[in-house]
Design a protein around this motif. Structure first.
Motif, PDB file in Angstrom:
ATOM      1  N   THR A 246       0.858  -1.196   0.000  1.00 50.61           N
ATOM      2  CA  THR A 246       0.000   0.000   0.000  1.00 50.61           C
ATOM      3  C   THR A 246       0.887   1.237   0.000  1.00 50.61           C
ATOM      4  N   VAL A 247       0.328   2.358  -0.367  1.00 47.88           N
ATOM      5  CA  VAL A 247       1.053   3.631  -0.298  1.00 47.88           C
ATOM      6  C   VAL A 247       1.505   3.878   1.130  1.00 47.88           C
ATOM      7  N   GLN A 248       0.610   3.678   2.076  1.00 48.01           N
ATOM      8  CA  GLN A 248       0.941   3.968   3.478  1.00 48.01           C
ATOM      9  C   GLN A 248       2.067   3.071   3.980  1.00 48.01           C
ATOM     10  N   ALA A 249       2.020   1.790   3.643  1.00 48.23           N
ATOM     11  CA  ALA A 249       3.045   0.858   4.110  1.00 48.23           C
ATOM     12  C   ALA A 249       4.421   1.255   3.571  1.00 48.23           C
ATOM     13  N   MET A 250       4.468   1.598   2.304  1.00 47.38           N
ATOM     14  CA  MET A 250       5.746   1.989   1.717  1.00 47.38           C
ATOM     15  C   MET A 250       6.221   3.327   2.263  1.00 47.38           C
ATOM     16  N   CYS A 251       5.277   4.233   2.487  1.00 49.43           N
ATOM     17  CA  CYS A 251       5.637   5.570   2.954  1.00 49.43           C
ATOM     18  C   CYS A 251       6.211   5.523   4.355  1.00 49.43           C
ATOM     19  N   HIS A 252       5.766   4.567   5.172  1.00 51.40           N
ATOM     20  CA  HIS A 252       6.201   4.474   6.554  1.00 51.40           C
ATOM     21  C   HIS A 252       7.221   3.367   6.777  1.00 51.40           C
ATOM     22  N   MET A 253       7.797   2.880   5.698  1.00 52.73           N
ATOM     23  CA  MET A 253       8.788   1.821   5.795  1.00 52.73           C
ATOM     24  C   MET A 253       9.975   2.289   6.636  1.00 52.73           C
ATOM     25  N   ARG A 254      10.603   1.335   7.312  1.00 49.90           N
ATOM     26  CA  ARG A 254      11.834   1.620   8.073  1.00 49.90           C
ATOM     27  C   ARG A 254      12.998   0.874   7.452  1.00 49.90           C
ATOM     28  N   PRO A 255      14.161   1.531   7.205  1.00 47.90           N
ATOM     29  CA  PRO A 255      14.380   2.958   7.445  1.00 47.90           C
ATOM     30  C   PRO A 255      13.578   3.805   6.460  1.00 47.90           C
ATOM     31  N   PRO A 256      13.322   5.059   6.757  1.00 44.24           N
ATOM     32  CA  PRO A 256      12.525   5.905   5.864  1.00 44.24           C
ATOM     33  C   PRO A 256      13.093   5.946   4.454  1.00 44.24           C
ATOM     34  N   GLY A 257      12.239   5.696   3.467  1.00 43.47           N
ATOM     35  CA  GLY A 257      12.679   5.708   2.083  1.00 43.47           C
ATOM     36  C   GLY A 257      13.124   4.365   1.552  1.00 43.47           C
ATOM     37  N   TYR A 258      13.119   3.354   2.409  1.00 45.60           N
ATOM     38  CA  TYR A 258      13.516   2.022   1.962  1.00 45.60           C
ATOM     39  C   TYR A 258      12.538   1.531   0.896  1.00 45.60           C
ATOM     40  N   GLY A 259      13.077   0.991  -0.198  1.00 48.97           N
ATOM     41  CA  GLY A 259      12.231   0.415  -1.226  1.00 48.97           C
ATOM     42  C   GLY A 259      11.807   1.351  -2.335  1.00 48.97           C
ATOM     43  N   MET A 260      12.254   2.621  -2.287  1.00 50.84           N
ATOM     44  CA  MET A 260      11.911   3.543  -3.349  1.00 50.84           C
ATOM     45  C   MET A 260      12.634   3.153  -4.647  1.00 50.84           C
ATOM     46  N   ASP A 261      11.977   3.393  -5.773  1.00 55.80           N
ATOM     47  CA  ASP A 261      12.559   3.002  -7.054  1.00 55.80           C
ATOM     48  C   ASP A 261      13.424   4.098  -7.672  1.00 55.80           C
ATOM     49  N   TYR A 262      12.993   5.329  -7.533  1.00 54.05           N
ATOM     50  CA  TYR A 262      13.747   6.455  -8.086  1.00 54.05           C
ATOM     51  C   TYR A 262      13.855   7.548  -7.036  1.00 54.05           C
ATOM     52  N   TRP A 263      15.006   8.204  -7.033  1.00 54.32           N
ATOM     53  CA  TRP A 263      15.242   9.318  -6.121  1.00 54.32           C
ATOM     54  C   TRP A 263      15.725  10.533  -6.897  1.00 54.32           C
ATOM     55  N   GLY A 264      15.279  11.714  -6.461  1.00 52.80           N
ATOM     56  CA  GLY A 264      15.904  12.930  -6.936  1.00 52.80           C
ATOM     57  C   GLY A 264      17.120  13.240  -6.084  1.00 52.80           C
ATOM     58  N   LYS A 265      17.844  14.293  -6.449  1.00 51.67           N
ATOM     59  CA  LYS A 265      19.066  14.639  -5.727  1.00 51.67           C
ATOM     60  C   LYS A 265      18.821  15.584  -4.569  1.00 51.67           C
ATOM     61  N   GLY A 266      17.608  16.120  -4.498  1.00 48.98           N
ATOM     62  CA  GLY A 266      17.255  16.946  -3.356  1.00 48.98           C
ATOM     63  C   GLY A 266      17.314  18.432  -3.641  1.00 48.98           C
ATOM     64  N   THR A 267      16.550  19.175  -2.862  1.00 50.44           N
ATOM     65  CA  THR A 267      16.558  20.633  -2.921  1.00 50.44           C
ATOM     66  C   THR A 267      16.540  21.159  -1.493  1.00 50.44           C
ATOM     67  N   LEU A 268      17.371  22.172  -1.226  1.00 52.02           N
ATOM     68  CA  LEU A 268      17.542  22.674   0.128  1.00 52.02           C
ATOM     69  C   LEU A 268      16.474  23.702   0.455  1.00 52.02           C
ATOM     70  N   VAL A 269      15.828  23.503   1.595  1.00 51.16           N
ATOM     71  CA  VAL A 269      14.884  24.468   2.134  1.00 51.16           C
ATOM     72  C   VAL A 269      15.454  24.992   3.440  1.00 51.16           C
ATOM     73  N   THR A 270      15.603  26.301   3.530  1.00 50.32           N
ATOM     74  CA  THR A 270      16.112  26.926   4.740  1.00 50.32           C
ATOM     75  C   THR A 270      15.061  27.902   5.257  1.00 50.32           C
ATOM     76  N   VAL A 271      14.630  27.686   6.492  1.00 54.42           N
ATOM     77  CA  VAL A 271      13.626  28.551   7.104  1.00 54.42           C
ATOM     78  C   VAL A 271      14.321  29.344   8.201  1.00 54.42           C
ATOM     79  N   SER A 272      14.494  30.621   7.953  1.00 55.72           N
ATOM     80  CA  SER A 272      15.248  31.446   8.880  1.00 55.72           C
ATOM     81  C   SER A 272      14.854  32.902   8.711  1.00 55.72           C
TER      82      SER A 272
END
Length: 131
Positions: free
Chosen positions: A104-130
């Motif tokens: 299920t979406v929920q099962a995969m979303c809450h997998m441990r460790p977080p993000g385990y089992g994902m097929d594709y990843w982006g490289k990330g974008t930095l968010v700074t709140v200050s």
């Protein structure tokens, strides 16, 4: 060439808003669920939100419920993370990931460790709140 690219990060004041985008090229997101994860300096990665392949299912971390939403536009092959009422503790690198929602979406979303089992990843974008 398969690509999965986040954008939209930046510096924002507490209480402000940002919209992150996650665009796929070289493959279709139609059959994939999408997850947003983040990693703050010195902390482990954590799940933020996930959405099913047609948008029928969404799930959010308790810390962002009521402030973040996760729309997607399959026609544009893009998913988003809309963040309102941002707090300094939301500062992190935000990653999007695509996955088959099995079981299920929920099962995969809450997998441990977080993000385990994902097929594709982006490289990330930095968010700074200050201020």
């Amino acid at each position: 060439q398969l690509q999965f690219v986040e954008s939209g990060g930046g510096l924002v004041q507490p209480g402000g808003s940002l919209r992150l985008s996650c665009a796929a090229s070289g493959f279709s997101l139609d059959n994939y669920a999408i997850g947003w994860f983040r990693q703050a300096p010195g902390k482990e990665r954590e799940g933020v939100s996930c959405i099913g392949s047609s948008g029928e299912i969404t799930t959010y971390a308790d810390s962002v419920k009521g402030r973040f939403t996760i729309p997607r536009d399959n026609a544009k092959n893009t998913a988003y993370l809309k963040m309102n009422s941002l707090k300094p503790e939301n500062t992190a690198v935000y990653f999007c990931a695509a996955f088959y929602p099995l079981p299920t979406v929920q099962a995969m979303c809450h997998m441990r460790p977080p993000g385990y089992g994902m097929d594709y990843w982006g490289k990330g974008t930095l968010v700074t709140v200050s201020a």
